[in-house]
Write a protein that holds these residues in place. Structure first.
Motif, PDB file in Angstrom:
ATOM      1  N   ASP A   1      48.355 -43.170  80.902  1.00 49.45           N
ATOM      2  CA  ASP A   1      47.693 -41.560  81.613  1.00 49.45           C
ATOM      3  C   ASP A   1      48.409 -40.932  81.294  1.00 49.45           C
ATOM      4  O   ASP A   1      48.336 -41.003  79.588  1.00 49.45           O
ATOM      5  CB  ASP A   1      49.322 -41.449  83.218  1.00 49.45           C
ATOM      6  CG  ASP A   1      48.714 -40.856  84.144  1.00 49.45           C
ATOM      7  OD1 ASP A   1      47.672 -40.191  83.775  1.00 49.45           O
ATOM      8  OD2 ASP A   1      48.957 -41.318  84.862  1.00 49.45           O
ATOM      9  N   TYR A   2      48.730 -39.895  80.836  1.00 46.70           N
ATOM     10  CA  TYR A   2      48.597 -38.556  80.731  1.00 46.70           C
ATOM     11  C   TYR A   2      49.293 -38.316  79.205  1.00 46.70           C
ATOM     12  O   TYR A   2      50.121 -39.309  80.208  1.00 46.70           O
ATOM     13  CB  TYR A   2      47.466 -36.788  81.480  1.00 46.70           C
ATOM     14  CG  TYR A   2      46.975 -36.622  81.314  1.00 46.70           C
ATOM     15  CD1 TYR A   2      45.826 -36.763  80.960  1.00 46.70           C
ATOM     16  CD2 TYR A   2      45.852 -37.316  83.086  1.00 46.70           C
ATOM     17  CE1 TYR A   2      44.077 -35.782  81.249  1.00 46.70           C
ATOM     18  CE2 TYR A   2      45.675 -36.744  83.943  1.00 46.70           C
ATOM     19  CZ  TYR A   2      44.190 -36.184  82.811  1.00 46.70           C
ATOM     20  OH  TYR A   2      42.467 -37.129  83.430  1.00 46.70           O
ATOM     21  N   PRO A   3      49.127 -37.887  78.188  1.00 47.91           N
ATOM     22  CA  PRO A   3      50.533 -38.091  77.683  1.00 47.91           C
ATOM     23  C   PRO A   3      51.694 -36.856  78.046  1.00 47.91           C
ATOM     24  O   PRO A   3      51.690 -35.719  79.298  1.00 47.91           O
ATOM     25  CB  PRO A   3      50.268 -37.195  76.273  1.00 47.91           C
ATOM     26  CG  PRO A   3      48.535 -37.201  76.385  1.00 47.91           C
ATOM     27  CD  PRO A   3      48.146 -37.685  77.866  1.00 47.91           C
TER      28      PRO A   3
ATOM     29  N   ASP B   1      53.058 -40.049  78.706  1.00 49.60           N
ATOM     30  CA  ASP B   1      52.674 -41.781  78.910  1.00 49.60           C
ATOM     31  C   ASP B   1      52.080 -42.323  77.329  1.00 49.60           C
ATOM     32  O   ASP B   1      50.739 -42.105  77.554  1.00 49.60           O
ATOM     33  CB  ASP B   1      51.928 -41.571  80.209  1.00 49.60           C
ATOM     34  CG  ASP B   1      51.660 -43.185  80.156  1.00 49.60           C
ATOM     35  OD1 ASP B   1      53.220 -43.963  80.655  1.00 49.60           O
ATOM     36  OD2 ASP B   1      50.892 -44.114  81.150  1.00 49.60           O
ATOM     37  N   THR B   2      52.345 -43.662  77.023  1.00 45.50           N
ATOM     38  CA  THR B   2      52.042 -44.155  76.019  1.00 45.50           C
ATOM     39  C   THR B   2      51.073 -45.352  76.512  1.00 45.50           C
ATOM     40  O   THR B   2      50.895 -46.784  75.676  1.00 45.50           O
ATOM     41  CB  THR B   2      53.162 -44.625  75.382  1.00 45.50           C
ATOM     42  OG1 THR B   2      53.629 -45.025  75.581  1.00 45.50           O
ATOM     43  CG2 THR B   2      53.073 -42.901  73.785  1.00 45.50           C
ATOM     44  N   GLY B   3      51.440 -46.090  77.824  1.00 48.38           N
ATOM     45  CA  GLY B   3      51.376 -47.122  78.491  1.00 48.38           C
ATOM     46  C   GLY B   3      52.224 -48.274  77.961  1.00 48.38           C
ATOM     47  O   GLY B   3      52.162 -48.429  77.092  1.00 48.38           O
ATOM     48  N   SER B   4      52.195 -48.970  78.599  1.00 50.87           N
ATOM     49  CA  SER B   4      53.039 -50.349  78.872  1.00 50.87           C
ATOM     50  C   SER B   4      52.871 -51.599  77.999  1.00 50.87           C
ATOM     51  O   SER B   4      53.395 -52.525  77.568  1.00 50.87           O
ATOM     52  CB  SER B   4      54.124 -50.707  80.521  1.00 50.87           C
ATOM     53  OG  SER B   4      53.209 -51.184  81.061  1.00 50.87           O
TER      54      SER B   4
ATOM     55  N   ASP C   1      41.453 -43.599  68.210  1.00 56.34           N
ATOM     56  CA  ASP C   1      42.405 -43.733  67.228  1.00 56.34           C
ATOM     57  C   ASP C   1      43.760 -42.708  67.048  1.00 56.34           C
ATOM     58  O   ASP C   1      43.653 -41.610  66.840  1.00 56.34           O
ATOM     59  CB  ASP C   1      41.375 -43.673  65.629  1.00 56.34           C
ATOM     60  CG  ASP C   1      40.449 -44.518  65.172  1.00 56.34           C
ATOM     61  OD1 ASP C   1      39.950 -45.489  66.342  1.00 56.34           O
ATOM     62  OD2 ASP C   1      40.000 -44.899  64.658  1.00 56.34           O
ATOM     63  N   ARG C   2      45.095 -43.716  67.214  1.00 61.40           N
ATOM     64  CA  ARG C   2      45.749 -42.642  66.955  1.00 61.40           C
ATOM     65  C   ARG C   2      46.323 -41.735  67.756  1.00 61.40           C
ATOM     66  O   ARG C   2      46.831 -40.804  68.395  1.00 61.40           O
ATOM     67  CB  ARG C   2      46.663 -41.492  65.920  1.00 61.40           C
ATOM     68  CG  ARG C   2      46.203 -42.515  64.313  1.00 61.40           C
ATOM     69  CD  ARG C   2      46.562 -41.086  63.198  1.00 61.40           C
ATOM     70  NE  ARG C   2      45.698 -40.536  63.246  1.00 61.40           N
ATOM     71  CZ  ARG C   2      44.896 -39.314  62.257  1.00 61.40           C
ATOM     72  NH1 ARG C   2      46.446 -38.741  61.935  1.00 61.40           N
ATOM     73  NH2 ARG C   2      43.890 -38.521  61.987  1.00 61.40           N
ATOM     74  N   ASN C   3      45.364 -42.372  69.236  1.00 62.41           N
ATOM     75  CA  ASN C   3      46.156 -41.586  70.791  1.00 62.41           C
ATOM     76  C   ASN C   3      46.119 -42.429  72.415  1.00 62.41           C
ATOM     77  O   ASN C   3      46.854 -41.826  73.043  1.00 62.41           O
ATOM     78  CB  ASN C   3      44.272 -40.144  71.706  1.00 62.41           C
ATOM     79  CG  ASN C   3      44.455 -39.205  70.656  1.00 62.41           C
ATOM     80  OD1 ASN C   3      44.916 -38.444  70.756  1.00 62.41           O
ATOM     81  ND2 ASN C   3      43.483 -39.410  69.677  1.00 62.41           N
ATOM     82  N   ILE C   4      45.944 -43.549  71.052  1.00 61.14           N
ATOM     83  CA  ILE C   4      45.641 -44.813  71.976  1.00 61.14           C
ATOM     84  C   ILE C   4      46.221 -46.044  71.366  1.00 61.14           C
ATOM     85  O   ILE C   4      46.054 -46.319  70.164  1.00 61.14           O
ATOM     86  CB  ILE C   4      44.606 -45.087  73.065  1.00 61.14           C
ATOM     87  CG1 ILE C   4      44.107 -43.665  73.999  1.00 61.14           C
ATOM     88  CG2 ILE C   4      45.156 -45.890  73.753  1.00 61.14           C
ATOM     89  CD1 ILE C   4      43.011 -43.958  75.089  1.00 61.14           C
ATOM     90  N   ALA C   5      47.164 -46.713  71.768  1.00 58.08           N
ATOM     91  CA  ALA C   5      47.474 -47.646  70.804  1.00 58.08           C
ATOM     92  C   ALA C   5      46.559 -48.924  70.915  1.00 58.08           C
ATOM     93  O   ALA C   5      46.135 -49.470  71.569  1.00 58.08           O
ATOM     94  CB  ALA C   5      49.051 -48.464  71.955  1.00 58.08           C
ATOM     95  N   VAL C   6      46.969 -49.539  69.207  1.00 59.40           N
ATOM     96  CA  VAL C   6      45.542 -50.636  69.636  1.00 59.40           C
ATOM     97  C   VAL C   6      46.923 -51.749  69.167  1.00 59.40           C
ATOM     98  O   VAL C   6      47.540 -51.676  68.333  1.00 59.40           O
ATOM     99  CB  VAL C   6      45.006 -50.453  68.260  1.00 59.40           C
ATOM    100  CG1 VAL C   6      44.475 -51.992  67.727  1.00 59.40           C
ATOM    101  CG2 VAL C   6      43.860 -49.136  68.568  1.00 59.40           C
ATOM    102  N   VAL C   7      46.148 -52.950  70.247  1.00 60.97           N
ATOM    103  CA  VAL C   7      47.372 -54.039  70.119  1.00 60.97           C
ATOM    104  C   VAL C   7      46.630 -55.295  69.095  1.00 60.97           C
ATOM    105  O   VAL C   7      47.249 -56.423  69.486  1.00 60.97           O
ATOM    106  CB  VAL C   7      47.665 -54.529  71.089  1.00 60.97           C
ATOM    107  CG1 VAL C   7      48.912 -53.492  71.680  1.00 60.97           C
ATOM    108  CG2 VAL C   7      46.763 -54.728  71.920  1.00 60.97           C
TER     109      VAL C   7
END
Length: 329
Positions: free
Chosen positions: A208-210, A212-215, A231-237
């Motif tokens: 969601d919006y910061p 929040d980083t997601g589960s 990049d650096r805005n959402i987690a890459v897994v």
């Protein structure tokens, strides 16, 4: 400028000159050797010795089985998770979700053309209907989007075999980039920060919006041109290493930003498991990004010299150097 008359005399003299003797075996020039075309990237990969391939542990794979397609064919997607120390908070959550069989019965809920395919709980936006997460799911801070470790980045950059090929190539999204353990990463100007990047097939964590980083319960993969602005805005897994066609070919969503409007449009997810829990999973290897074969492969991607090409580009976008992965025979 020479006088026209002198040019005519010279031409006449050349016409009246005795013909040159026919070449003999002793005097005939040797035929120029045929130029061998340089190897194409696929040929370099095919010729790579076994020592240049690195095994992927089944415990580092996430296996998603979708419902069969319209013809009854099985659809399996295999994802390689990022190596430590990157994104380990989210990856730890993903392991817990898979162990709890949390994704079983969820679905692919969004397919946005040229962008992403996203899956998870279709009711995730409605707190009253959302599927409860298993115990122990961590909240991961934004700082984990990148790694601050100057010693690590310096060691990694110094150790990669492809560094000479990649050095000096420009990237509009970062001062530098490198490969590490089979994945592409960007570098800050002072080499103190490193982060994984979004390429085709990259798997990331929906949020969601910061702040929040997601589960990790909502995941997506890129199916279009690399959205490096993420990049650096959402987690890459991780990244999809097999079965990408089962996601990229799905019907596009009919709602806003590619979400499906009805349950019938969604593709059901049967199971998602860690690879070590999947008994029939084949073994996979990637071309070691620290190997000489990968250095030659990266150079060939940047400078195509094989017979199809006329002019080498002299550079390459890092997302156009996909790390080769193969099944182990």
């Amino acid at each position: 400028m020479k006088h026209p008359l002198l040019l005519s005399v010279a031409l006449l003299a050349s016409c009246n000159a005795a013909p040159a003797p026919a070449p003999t075996k002793e005097t005939a020039p040797a035929a120029a050797p045929a130029q061998k075309s340089a190897l194409a990237p696929t040929e370099i990969v095919a010729a790579a010795p076994a020592a240049d391939w690195a095994a992927i542990a089944p415990s580092d794979l996430l296996v998603m089985d979708l419902a069969s397609d319209a013809k009854g064919a099985a659809r399996r997607v295999v994802i390689q998770l990022l190596p430590a120390p990157f994104s380990q908070g989210w990856i730890g959550n993903i392991r817990k979700l898979a162990a709890a069989k949390w994704w079983d019965g969820t679905s692919v809920n969004r397919v946005q053309d040229g962008y992403v395919v996203q899956w998870g709980d279709p009711d995730g936006e409605d707190r009253a209907k959302a599927k409860p997460l298993p115990a122990g799911i961590a909240v991961v801070p934004e700082g984990e989007y990148q790694l601050y470790d100057a010693a690590f980045t310096a060691e990694a950059a110094a150790g990669q075999a492809a560094k000479d090929t990649l050095r000096g190539m420009t990237d509009p999204y970062a001062p530098g980039y490198m490969f590490r353990d089979g994945f592409p990463f960007a570098l800050s100007g002072d080499d103190k920060a490193t982060w994984p990047i979004h390429c085709y097939g990259t798997v990331g964590v929906g949020r969601d919006y910061p702040p929040d980083t997601g589960s990790g319960a909502e995941l997506y993969t890129v199916i279009g041109q690399a959205p490096r602005q993420l990049d650096r805005n959402i987690a890459v897994v991780g990244r999809v290493i097999e079965g990408m066609e089962h996601l990229s070919s799905l019907p596009r969503g009919t709602g806003d930003i590619g979400f499906y409007k009805t349950a019938e449009e969604r593709t059901p997810i049967l199971t998602i498991r860690i690879g070590s829990d999947v008994p029939d999973l084949p073994r996979f290897e990637y071309l070691s990004t620290e190997s000489k074969s990968f250095a030659a492969y990266a150079d060939a991607r940047a400078n195509r010299r094989d017979s199809f090409y006329i002019r080498p580009a002299g550079g390459v976008d890092i997302c156009n150097v996909p790390v080769p992965v193969r099944r182990v025979k």
